[in-house]
Scaffold this active site. Structure first.
Site, PDB file in Angstrom:
ATOM      1  N   GLU A 300       7.146  -2.801   3.710  1.00 12.56           N
ATOM      2  CA  GLU A 300       7.580  -3.312   5.017  1.00 12.56           C
ATOM      3  C   GLU A 300       9.016  -2.916   5.319  1.00 12.56           C
ATOM      4  O   GLU A 300       9.391  -2.776   6.469  1.00 12.56           O
ATOM      5  CB  GLU A 300       7.464  -4.845   5.057  1.00 12.56           C
ATOM      6  CG  GLU A 300       6.076  -5.323   5.395  1.00 12.56           C
ATOM      7  CD  GLU A 300       6.010  -6.806   5.760  1.00 12.56           C
ATOM      8  OE1 GLU A 300       7.034  -7.520   5.689  1.00 12.56           O
ATOM      9  OE2 GLU A 300       4.917  -7.263   6.105  1.00 12.56           O
ATOM     10  N   HIS A 329      -8.171   2.786 -17.517  1.00  9.82           N
ATOM     11  CA  HIS A 329      -9.607   3.071 -17.501  1.00  9.82           C
ATOM     12  C   HIS A 329     -10.138   3.115 -16.078  1.00  9.82           C
ATOM     13  O   HIS A 329     -11.335   2.957 -15.861  1.00  9.82           O
ATOM     14  CB  HIS A 329     -10.335   2.013 -18.336  1.00  9.82           C
ATOM     15  CG  HIS A 329      -9.831   1.980 -19.744  1.00  9.82           C
ATOM     16  ND1 HIS A 329     -10.353   2.775 -20.743  1.00  9.82           N
ATOM     17  CD2 HIS A 329      -8.804   1.295 -20.307  1.00  9.82           C
ATOM     18  CE1 HIS A 329      -9.683   2.549 -21.863  1.00  9.82           C
ATOM     19  NE2 HIS A 329      -8.729   1.660 -21.627  1.00  9.82           N
ATOM     20  N   LYS A 443       0.075  -8.555  14.907  1.00  9.57           N
ATOM     21  CA  LYS A 443      -0.010  -9.981  15.246  1.00  9.57           C
ATOM     22  C   LYS A 443      -0.335 -10.144  16.724  1.00  9.57           C
ATOM     23  O   LYS A 443      -1.231 -10.895  17.102  1.00  9.57           O
ATOM     24  CB  LYS A 443       1.326 -10.688  14.965  1.00  9.57           C
ATOM     25  CG  LYS A 443       1.577 -11.034  13.507  1.00  9.57           C
ATOM     26  CD  LYS A 443       2.828 -11.908  13.378  1.00  9.57           C
ATOM     27  CE  LYS A 443       3.218 -12.147  11.934  1.00  9.57           C
ATOM     28  NZ  LYS A 443       4.455 -12.892  11.753  1.00  9.57           N
TER      29      LYS A 443
HETATM   30  O1  PA5 Z   1       8.601 -10.006   5.336  1.00 10.65           O
HETATM   31  C1  PA5 Z   1       8.248 -10.566   6.352  1.00 10.65           C
HETATM   32  O2  PA5 Z   1       9.070 -10.971   7.185  1.00 10.65           O
HETATM   33  C2  PA5 Z   1       6.773 -10.843   6.655  1.00 10.65           C
HETATM   34  O3  PA5 Z   1       5.911 -10.273   5.749  1.00 10.65           O
HETATM   35  C3  PA5 Z   1       6.546 -12.348   6.665  1.00 10.65           C
HETATM   36  O4  PA5 Z   1       6.887 -12.876   5.426  1.00 10.65           O
HETATM   37  C4  PA5 Z   1       5.110 -12.710   6.999  1.00 10.65           C
HETATM   38  O5  PA5 Z   1       4.689 -12.074   8.185  1.00 10.65           O
HETATM   39  C5  PA5 Z   1       4.981 -14.219   7.177  1.00 10.65           C
HETATM   40  O6  PA5 Z   1       5.874 -14.650   8.130  1.00 10.65           O
HETATM   41  P1  PA5 Z   1       6.351 -16.136   8.263  1.00 10.65           P
HETATM   42  O7  PA5 Z   1       7.070 -16.520   7.022  1.00 10.65           O
HETATM   43  O8  PA5 Z   1       7.219 -16.165   9.468  1.00 10.65           O
HETATM   44  O9  PA5 Z   1       5.112 -16.961   8.433  1.00 10.65           O
END
Ligand code: PA5
Length: 476
Positions: A300, A329, A443
């Site tokens: 990310e 394996h 989203k």
């Molecule tokens: O790294 C990030 O910001 C995302 O992966 C969030 O952790 C994930 O989308 C969950 O978001 P939130 O903590 O706002 O529910």
């Protein structure tokens, strides 16, 4: 709280098998190439150091600025341990992967199967998906009247987590009635989002995710510290480990700063050698979910289509996990003979917390009997060396991060190390390592599909209608 006499030794990064003097010149990295990055590396380190604690680098101060919060976490955790049979985290992504990884790393691997006296705390579950069968099966094994739910969401708006909240709060209201709110702990932003408003309305026990800490950088906040403390982890030692790592990462000299060296090597691997995949391969079940946690962090943060100056790029390196020895394996054939597009990162444990001796027997079969009297510890170590050698002889790049022992202190180091490597790599690639527009887009699209009537979702719904109709001939 469980107090160990920890081995407080630094984790070690060994990059020998990344380098051309060891693995050869075809793909190995020449030390001169690293030297050529000295200025860029120093600038990356300086930028991160200069901005620490500000903007999205708030997480860098977490090892130092949480005394009060840690005391509160320990107090609340103790009361959860005394009152409840189960502790359930409801969260996803950065609000779930860290708690899962730390629990697996530091606690008994069959925690929920242990008798309560041995656990000394509740059973532990993390619900990081909205698969209806999974939710139904959780509800089959817990008694909500004896369960504490930790709702974790930085944005306070994530559909998966808020759906879970709605389901659980309804059940609690019915099963517990008055005082159902005591079964919920909210971990969220101190002012943004819906969860904090609900927490104010309902009076939930609440912990805050500080400003400047994105989801995937939040493991050392209450996001990770509360679940860990509920399961008896020494969270102070985790933070001490992170602080110890921080002190090792102060130099702008790439050969003196392991995180900087690692960021430079991965930068060269991905940008110059087209090593588009990094396989994180712990040789320890305890660390297998650390690989998942790292995968989110790396994917990310670095998978971006635009630089900070707005130039189009499609950069990043696909992180994936494999487990030693299990995946020898399954995946190793591909790693040794498939495309030259991977770097393998081994996570190695110096001393395991248990030792198991292989029993005597099978004298009639020399190639079985030779195992007798050796330990599984020796076997797993030999297999790691064997895999490293197999990759080496196939001219493949690998590196090894060794934890002398897996404990709260070494894990704190590892978490902080990977976070800083990611920040440096973002600088070197010149991308914003702290946003996730690609996730936001998905989203928006899924809420549009569900018929959310807010304007932005309606706009997305209209845009989605512009997609060509599926053709029958492509559906078999
Ligand atoms: O790294 C990030 O910001 C995302 O992966 C969030 O952790 C994930 O989308 C969950 O978001 P939130 O903590 O706002 O529910």
């Amino acid at each position: 709280m469980k107090k160990h006499t920890f081995v407080r030794e630094p984790i070690v990064l060994d990059v020998n098998h990344m380098m051309s003097d060891i693995v050869g010149f075809q793909y190995g990295i020449d030390a001169g190439e690293v030297d050529a990055m000295a200025d860029a590396a120093a600038a990356a380190q300086a930028a991160v150091a200069k901005n620490r604690g500000t903007g999205w680098l708030g997480w860098m101060e977490l090892p130092y600025n949480q005394d009060e919060i840690v005391a509160k976490i320990e107090k609340v955790a103790q009361s959860v341990r005394e009152q409840y049979d189960a502790f359930v985290v409801l969260g996803i992504g950065g609000s779930a992967l860290g708690p899962i990884a730390v629990q697996q790393a530091l606690n008994h691997q069959r925690w929920n199967d242990l008798p309560k006296e041995k656990r000394g705390g509740p059973k532990f579950y993390v619900e990081d998906n909205v698969d209806p069968e999974r939710m139904a099966s959780l509800l089959d094994v817990i008694d909500v009247t004896r369960t504490c739910f930790n709702i974790i969401t930085k944005s306070g708006a994530t559909a998966e987590t808020m759906s879970q909240y709605l389901i659980i709060s309804e059940l609690l209201k019915k099963a517990v009635g008055e005082g159902w709110q005591r079964h919920i702990i909210a971990t969220t932003d101190h002012e943004k989002g819906n969860l904090i408003k609900l927490a104010w309305e309902e009076g939930f026990e609440t912990f805050y995710i500080p400003d400047g800490v994105g989801g995937r950088f939040s493991e050392l906040t209450p996001v990770g510290l509360l679940p860990a403390a509920v399961c008896g982890v020494d969270i102070r030692a985790m933070l001490e480990g992170a602080a110890a790592m921080d002190t090792r990462l102060q130099s702008g000299d790439v050969w003196q700063n392991p995180a900087l060296l690692e960021a430079c090597l991965q930068y060269i691997a991905m940008e110059e050698r087209h090593m588009n995949v990094q396989v994180v391969m712990p040789y320890a079940d305890s660390l297998k979910y650390m690989a998942d946690w790292f995968c989110q962090l790396w994917a990310e943060s670095l998978g971006k289509n635009v630089t900070r100056k707005g130039m189009a790029v499609n950069c990043g390196q696909t992180p994936t996990k494999a487990l030693g020895v299990t995946d020898q394996h399954s995946q190793l054939q591909l790693y040794t003979e498939g495309p030259y597009d991977k770097v393998i990162t081994f996570l190695k444990v110096g001393t395991f917390r248990d030792e198991v001796t292989i029993a005597d027997g099978c004298e009639q079969f020399a190639d079985v009997h030779f195992l007798s009297g050796k330990t599984l510890n020796q076997l797993i170590d030999a297999e790691l060396r064997g895999t490293e050698y197999a990759l080496y002889s196939a001219g493949r790049m690998s590196q090894t991060i060794t934890l002398t022992e897996v404990n709260a202190y070494t894990l704190g180091q590892l978490i902080y190390f990977f976070e800083i490597v990611t920040a440096y790599a973002g600088e070197l690639l010149d991308v914003d390592a702290f946003n996730q527009p690609g996730v936001e887009s998905s989203k928006l699209a899924s809420y549009a599909v569900l018929g959310n009537t807010s304007e932005k979702y309606q706009r997305k719904a209209a845009e989605m209608k512009g997609r060509p109709e599926p053709l029958k001939k492509y559906t078999l």
